[in-house]
Design a protein around this motif. Structure first.
Motif, mmCIF file in Angstrom:
data_model
loop_
_atom_site.group_PDB
_atom_site.id
_atom_site.type_symbol
_atom_site.label_atom_id
_atom_site.label_comp_id
_atom_site.label_asym_id
_atom_site.label_seq_id
_atom_site.Cartn_x
_atom_site.Cartn_y
_atom_site.Cartn_z
ATOM 1 N N GLN A 6 0.831 -1.205 0.000
ATOM 2 C CA GLN A 6 0.000 0.000 0.000
ATOM 3 C C GLN A 6 0.862 1.250 0.000
ATOM 4 N N HIS A 7 1.942 1.227 0.772
ATOM 5 C CA HIS A 7 2.848 2.375 0.819
ATOM 6 C C HIS A 7 3.483 2.625 -0.548
ATOM 7 N N LEU A 8 3.932 1.563 -1.201
ATOM 8 C CA LEU A 8 4.529 1.716 -2.521
ATOM 9 C C LEU A 8 3.517 2.250 -3.535
ATOM 10 N N PHE A 9 2.298 1.753 -3.456
ATOM 11 C CA PHE A 9 1.230 2.219 -4.350
ATOM 12 C C PHE A 9 0.934 3.702 -4.111
ATOM 13 N N ASP A 10 0.834 4.089 -2.829
ATOM 14 C CA ASP A 10 0.566 5.496 -2.492
ATOM 15 C C ASP A 10 1.727 6.399 -2.891
ATOM 16 N N SER A 11 2.964 5.913 -2.737
ATOM 17 C CA SER A 11 4.135 6.699 -3.139
ATOM 18 C C SER A 11 4.139 6.928 -4.648
ATOM 19 N N TYR A 12 3.822 5.886 -5.400
ATOM 20 C CA TYR A 12 3.758 6.015 -6.855
ATOM 21 C C TYR A 12 2.686 7.025 -7.267
ATOM 22 N N ARG A 13 1.520 6.907 -6.637
ATOM 23 C CA ARG A 13 0.422 7.827 -6.949
ATOM 24 C C ARG A 13 0.798 9.267 -6.605
ATOM 25 N N ALA A 14 1.469 9.474 -5.456
ATOM 26 C CA ALA A 14 1.885 10.819 -5.061
ATOM 27 C C ALA A 14 2.906 11.376 -6.041
#
Length: 72
Positions: A6-14
């Motif tokens: 989830q953190h990696l997904f959120d970082s990519y989105r940000a």
């Protein structure tokens, strides 16, 4: 999906939206535990109970009961 995914997904989105990355998982865990402890102590003060020493008191009482029963 775990916290790291989830953190990696959120970082990519940000990064795609030019926003700052979210904090890593577990970054604020200590602060959350301290806040919970402070809240518990605050509630104890309002209820008129002692705020610290409950664990030490419980161990001392358990040892006393054990000695009285002759288990030592």
């Amino acid at each position: 999906m775990n916290a790291l995914h989830q953190h990696l997904f959120d970082s990519y989105r940000a990064a795609q939206h030019d926003e700052p990355a979210p904090p890593a998982p577990g970054t604020h865990d200590v602060a959350v535990l301290r806040a919970a402890r402070d809240h518990r102590r605050f509630e104890a003060v309002l209820a008129g109970r002692p705020t610290t020493g409950w664990l030490r008191l419980a161990v001392r009482q358990a040892l006393r009961r054990r000695r009285r029963a002759g288990a030592c």
